[in-house]
Enzyme design. Structure first.
Site, mmCIF file in Angstrom:
data_model
loop_
_atom_site.group_PDB
_atom_site.id
_atom_site.type_symbol
_atom_site.label_atom_id
_atom_site.label_comp_id
_atom_site.label_asym_id
_atom_site.label_seq_id
_atom_site.Cartn_x
_atom_site.Cartn_y
_atom_site.Cartn_z
ATOM 1 N N LYS A 214 0.842 -1.198 0.000
ATOM 2 C CA LYS A 214 0.000 0.000 0.000
ATOM 3 C C LYS A 214 0.878 1.249 0.000
ATOM 4 C CE LYS A 214 0.887 1.346 4.428
ATOM 5 N NZ LYS A 214 1.534 2.636 4.788
ATOM 6 N N ASP B 113 -1.897 -1.764 10.208
ATOM 7 C CA ASP B 113 -2.132 -1.764 8.767
ATOM 8 C C ASP B 113 -2.714 -3.080 8.248
ATOM 9 O OD1 ASP B 113 -1.119 0.786 8.596
ATOM 10 O OD2 ASP B 113 0.863 0.173 7.901
ATOM 11 N N GLY C 114 7.669 1.717 4.136
ATOM 12 C CA GLY C 114 6.363 2.342 4.291
ATOM 13 C C GLY C 114 5.269 1.727 3.442
ATOM 14 N N GLY D 189 4.671 -4.151 3.913
ATOM 15 C CA GLY D 189 4.959 -5.518 3.476
ATOM 16 C C GLY D 189 4.712 -6.542 4.564
ATOM 17 N N GLY D 190 5.134 -6.248 5.791
ATOM 18 C CA GLY D 190 4.879 -7.175 6.894
ATOM 19 C C GLY D 190 3.400 -7.337 7.167
ATOM 20 N N SER D 191 2.656 -6.240 7.066
ATOM 21 C CA SER D 191 1.202 -6.305 7.263
ATOM 22 C C SER D 191 0.534 -7.110 6.153
ATOM 23 C CB SER D 191 0.618 -4.895 7.315
ATOM 24 O OG SER D 191 1.109 -4.196 8.438
ATOM 25 N N ALA D 192 1.034 -6.960 4.920
ATOM 26 C CA ALA D 192 0.505 -7.760 3.814
ATOM 27 C C ALA D 192 0.739 -9.241 4.065
ATOM 28 C CB ALA D 192 1.147 -7.323 2.496
ATOM 29 N N PRO E 94 9.505 -4.200 -0.831
ATOM 30 C CA PRO E 94 10.681 -3.760 -0.075
ATOM 31 C C PRO E 94 10.389 -3.640 1.417
ATOM 32 C CG PRO E 94 10.414 -2.448 -2.056
ATOM 33 C CD PRO E 94 9.175 -3.281 -1.934
ATOM 34 N N VAL E 95 11.407 -3.956 2.212
ATOM 35 C CA VAL E 95 11.280 -3.930 3.670
ATOM 36 C C VAL E 95 11.551 -2.521 4.192
ATOM 37 C CG1 VAL E 95 12.259 -4.839 5.818
ATOM 38 C CG2 VAL E 95 11.901 -6.356 3.858
#
Length: 201
Positions: A11, A140, A102, A105-108, A98-99
């Site tokens: 996002k 998120d 913002g 990615g972790g939330s996805a 990308p880590v």
């Protein structure tokens, strides 16, 4: 049980207003989330113990133990279902997002794990029920389940879907080093405190 694979998009925040620090350590937000066509892929399969394997972009930067947001999501869903014993899964994350950029990615990955485990375990939770679990995993994660475009309030977990017409093309540029979300908010608090102190002279 057959392994389940799910993709959830990254996002961008089209707008982000940050309120003062709350007593619980979070900030009240008003933000406009927008999903973009950049995906991680998450596969879950039954296992004797829960583990996380990360491959692809920035894999070495992603925690692979209990601290991984996807592992936390699997445990949260198992707890909400009161599953005893049969809740261990192997989680394989193929990174493209990308880590520390913002892009959530972790939330996805956490959202994908919730969807995949819901299917793997035959739990039958509705999207709204999954979003309730997601809100306890990360701010998120509920939007990562919803996708599209939405206005987020509270910590970002209270969502209202927004109409967005048209096709958008984004150019994303990344610095050599990333910034964690807590670091960014802490810097915001320091800048505000310094600005407030300077006006008191």
């Amino acid at each position: 049980m057959t392994p389940v694979t799910v993709r959830v998009p990254a996002k961008v925040n089209l707008q982000l207003s940050v309120g003062p620090l709350r007593d619980d350590g979070y900030h009240d937000l008003v933000t406009v989330f927008h999903a973009v066509s950049l995906y991680d892929e998450v596969t879950v399969r039954p296992a004797d113990r829960t583990s996380v394997q990360v491959t692809g972009r920035d894999a070495v930067s992603v925690p692979a133990g209990r601290a991984n947001l996807a592992a936390r999501a699997a445990r949260a869903l198992a707890a909400s279902l009161r599953r005893r014993g049969r809740s261990a899964v192997q989680i394989e994350i193929r990174k493209r997002i990308p880590v520390a950029a913002g892009l959530a990615g972790g939330s996805a990955d956490a959202a994908a794990t919730l969807v995949a485990c819901n299917d793997l375990w035959g739990a039958g939770l509705s999207p709204a029920e999954l979003r309730d679990v997601a809100a306890g995993v990360g701010s998120d994660v509920p939007f990562a389940l919803l996708g599209g475009t939405a206005v987020g309030q509270g910590r970002g977990e209270r969502l209202t879907a927004a109409l967005a017409a048209g096709t958008y093309h984004w150019v994303l540029a990344f610095a050599a080093a990333g910034l964690s979300t807590p670091e960014v908010y802490a810097a915001c608090d320091r800048l505000r405190a310094a600005a407030k102190a300077s006006t008191q002279w």
